[in-house]
Design a protein around this motif. Structure first.
Motif, mmCIF file in Angstrom:
data_model
loop_
_atom_site.group_PDB
_atom_site.id
_atom_site.type_symbol
_atom_site.label_atom_id
_atom_site.label_comp_id
_atom_site.label_asym_id
_atom_site.label_seq_id
_atom_site.Cartn_x
_atom_site.Cartn_y
_atom_site.Cartn_z
ATOM 1 N N VAL A 166 0.848 -1.187 0.000
ATOM 2 C CA VAL A 166 0.000 0.000 0.000
ATOM 3 C C VAL A 166 0.882 1.235 0.000
ATOM 4 O O VAL A 166 1.935 1.273 0.639
ATOM 5 C CB VAL A 166 -0.969 0.036 1.210
ATOM 6 C CG1 VAL A 166 -2.082 -0.978 1.049
ATOM 7 C CG2 VAL A 166 -0.229 -0.184 2.514
ATOM 8 N N GLN A 167 0.444 2.195 -0.759
ATOM 9 C CA GLN A 167 1.176 3.453 -0.869
ATOM 10 C C GLN A 167 0.709 4.363 0.267
ATOM 11 O O GLN A 167 -0.485 4.623 0.405
ATOM 12 C CB GLN A 167 0.851 4.054 -2.239
ATOM 13 C CG GLN A 167 1.322 5.452 -2.494
ATOM 14 C CD GLN A 167 0.373 6.115 -3.476
ATOM 15 O OE1 GLN A 167 -0.795 6.284 -3.193
ATOM 16 N NE2 GLN A 167 0.880 6.479 -4.625
ATOM 17 N N ASP A 168 1.645 4.800 1.094
ATOM 18 C CA ASP A 168 1.264 5.583 2.269
ATOM 19 C C ASP A 168 1.926 6.959 2.297
ATOM 20 O O ASP A 168 2.066 7.573 3.357
ATOM 21 C CB ASP A 168 1.569 4.821 3.563
ATOM 22 C CG ASP A 168 3.045 4.551 3.781
ATOM 23 O OD1 ASP A 168 3.834 4.673 2.806
ATOM 24 O OD2 ASP A 168 3.422 4.207 4.915
ATOM 25 N N GLY A 169 2.307 7.471 1.131
ATOM 26 C CA GLY A 169 2.871 8.810 1.068
ATOM 27 C C GLY A 169 1.829 9.878 1.325
ATOM 28 O O GLY A 169 0.639 9.693 1.022
ATOM 29 N N ALA A 170 2.255 11.008 1.861
ATOM 30 C CA ALA A 170 1.324 12.090 2.167
ATOM 31 C C ALA A 170 0.955 12.907 0.938
ATOM 32 O O ALA A 170 -0.139 13.481 0.875
ATOM 33 C CB ALA A 170 1.931 13.011 3.230
ATOM 34 N N ALA A 225 -5.547 -0.333 5.833
ATOM 35 C CA ALA A 225 -5.637 -1.403 4.841
ATOM 36 C C ALA A 225 -4.554 -2.446 5.081
ATOM 37 O O ALA A 225 -4.815 -3.661 5.017
ATOM 38 C CB ALA A 225 -5.523 -0.826 3.435
ATOM 39 N N ALA A 226 -3.336 -1.988 5.348
ATOM 40 C CA ALA A 226 -2.243 -2.924 5.603
ATOM 41 C C ALA A 226 -2.537 -3.780 6.828
ATOM 42 O O ALA A 226 -2.266 -4.993 6.847
ATOM 43 C CB ALA A 226 -0.930 -2.164 5.780
ATOM 44 N N ALA A 227 -3.110 -3.175 7.870
ATOM 45 C CA ALA A 227 -3.439 -3.928 9.087
ATOM 46 C C ALA A 227 -4.526 -4.959 8.813
ATOM 47 O O ALA A 227 -4.448 -6.105 9.284
ATOM 48 C CB ALA A 227 -3.874 -2.968 10.189
ATOM 49 N N LEU A 228 -5.545 -4.582 8.056
ATOM 50 C CA LEU A 228 -6.618 -5.520 7.732
ATOM 51 C C LEU A 228 -6.096 -6.693 6.913
ATOM 52 O O LEU A 228 -6.453 -7.857 7.161
ATOM 53 C CB LEU A 228 -7.732 -4.799 6.969
ATOM 54 C CG LEU A 228 -8.575 -3.809 7.774
ATOM 55 C CD1 LEU A 228 -9.437 -2.964 6.833
ATOM 56 C CD2 LEU A 228 -9.464 -4.537 8.783
ATOM 57 N N ASP A 234 4.753 1.693 0.978
ATOM 58 C CA ASP A 234 5.681 2.394 0.091
ATOM 59 C C ASP A 234 5.302 3.866 0.102
ATOM 60 O O ASP A 234 4.255 4.252 -0.424
ATOM 61 C CB ASP A 234 5.586 1.819 -1.322
ATOM 62 C CG ASP A 234 6.624 2.397 -2.267
ATOM 63 O OD1 ASP A 234 7.113 3.511 -2.026
ATOM 64 O OD2 ASP A 234 6.931 1.728 -3.278
ATOM 65 N N ALA A 235 6.137 4.693 0.717
ATOM 66 C CA ALA A 235 5.854 6.125 0.813
ATOM 67 C C ALA A 235 6.391 6.918 -0.367
ATOM 68 O O ALA A 235 6.077 8.106 -0.505
ATOM 69 C CB ALA A 235 6.448 6.682 2.116
ATOM 70 N N GLN A 271 -3.299 3.952 -2.674
ATOM 71 C CA GLN A 271 -3.280 2.934 -3.723
ATOM 72 C C GLN A 271 -2.814 1.615 -3.143
ATOM 73 O O GLN A 271 -1.915 1.561 -2.294
ATOM 74 C CB GLN A 271 -2.363 3.343 -4.880
ATOM 75 C CG GLN A 271 -2.377 2.353 -6.035
ATOM 76 C CD GLN A 271 -1.552 2.795 -7.232
ATOM 77 O OE1 GLN A 271 -0.960 3.867 -7.242
ATOM 78 N NE2 GLN A 271 -1.499 1.956 -8.260
ATOM 79 N N LEU A 272 -3.435 0.543 -3.622
ATOM 80 C CA LEU A 272 -3.057 -0.824 -3.273
ATOM 81 C C LEU A 272 -2.519 -1.515 -4.508
ATOM 82 O O LEU A 272 -3.107 -1.392 -5.594
ATOM 83 C CB LEU A 272 -4.275 -1.584 -2.738
ATOM 84 C CG LEU A 272 -4.115 -3.093 -2.498
ATOM 85 C CD1 LEU A 272 -3.166 -3.362 -1.331
ATOM 86 C CD2 LEU A 272 -5.476 -3.739 -2.239
ATOM 87 N N SER A 273 -1.444 -2.254 -4.355
ATOM 88 C CA SER A 273 -0.888 -3.006 -5.480
ATOM 89 C C SER A 273 -1.669 -4.293 -5.704
ATOM 90 O O SER A 273 -2.424 -4.768 -4.843
ATOM 91 C CB SER A 273 0.573 -3.359 -5.215
ATOM 92 O OG SER A 273 0.674 -4.462 -4.327
#
Length: 262
Positions: free
Chosen positions: A60-64, A96-99, A110-111, A136-138
């Motif tokens: 998952v993309q976690d950039g601000a 999302a990553a936790a779920l 990925d930030a 975004q999710l890959s």
């Protein structure tokens, strides 16, 4: 209000931002411009699964404030200057990553990665103001349809948290065929895919989508299935909610469809 889930076509490269005198992309552009605006409640955030990001395990993309990846080639120079400046949604990405982790899926963050054109091109049409935070999710590189349906199921709680889950791809994606060579088999595959999506039994729907390769002309429609697999995430996140065919058009001789769940 629980958000629905969608599978939408994202067109060809930056097609909606180029001259189109024959109006080939007009109906798709009109559909994309309304599918979020017409929702009864505006989403708090988006989670988009694009056919243009693959990793060994889900990421998952976690950039601000992600940039853009102009990951298309040979188009007019102005299409490499397009902007879509939505904020990222790190909180949604981490949720999302936790779920996914709780469901047993290895997941990374990925930030640094920007939004590929499977995200920013259709979302620039849908949200020209870029005013809904987006993550975004890959895809997972093995393209296992059952695993992507299961990942969607794991992500379903996001819908009750105001997050709109969108699969972005193309229901037909064979770049080697055009026009009359494509139309008849594309129509047949599209009919079979739509029958699976609208199956009122969610278990049977999942089974039919998992077995998509057994549909007529499946490998003609998708020599490689990265543009179809985002549908599996959207369908999995739908849970027991019904599927609905909400868009259909012919482009390049291909029958291309969009779907809504819930």
């Amino acid at each position: 209000m629980r958000q629905p889930t969608f599978f939408v076509p994202h067109g060809g490269g930056p097609c909606f931002f180029m001259d189109d005198p024959a109006g080939m992309w007009t109906r798709m552009e009109n559909f994309l411009s309304g599918f979020i605006a017409d929702l009864p409640e505006r989403p708090k955030a988006l989670l988009v699964v694009s056919g243009h990001w693959e990793e060994e395990s889900f990421a998952v993309q976690d950039g601000a404030k992600p940039g853009l990846l102009y990951d298309y080639y040979g188009f007019p120079e102005h299409t490499y200057q397009l902007r879509w400046d939505a904020s990222g949604a790190p909180g949604v990405a981490h949720r999302a990553a936790a779920l996914l982790g709780d469901a047993g899926f290895a997941t990374s963050t990925d930030a640094e990665r920007g939004w590929d054109h499977g995200v920013f091109v259709p979302m620039k049409v849908a949200l020209p103001g870029a005013d809904i935070p987006t993550a975004q999710l890959s895809l997972r590189r093995d393209m296992d349809p059952a695993a992507h349906i299961a990942a969607g199921r794991a992500l379903a709680p996001l819908r009750d948290e105001g997050v709109l889950i969108i699969g972005s791809g193309m229901s037909f994606h064979n770049m080697r065929v055009r026009n009359g060579d494509a139309t008849a088999p594309a129509d047949i595959f599209d009919a079979a895919l739509t029958q699976a999506v609208v199956d009122p039994d969610p278990t049977r729907r999942a089974d039919r989508l998992t077995a998509w390769e057994s549909m007529p002309h499946a490998r003609f429609a998708h020599p490689r299935e990265e543009h179809l697999i985002p549908l599996m995430v959207a369908a999995g996140a739908a849970g027991d909610d019904p599927g609905e065919h909400i868009f259909g058009d012919h482009v390049l001789g291909w029958k291309v469809s969009g779907y809504r769940f819930g």
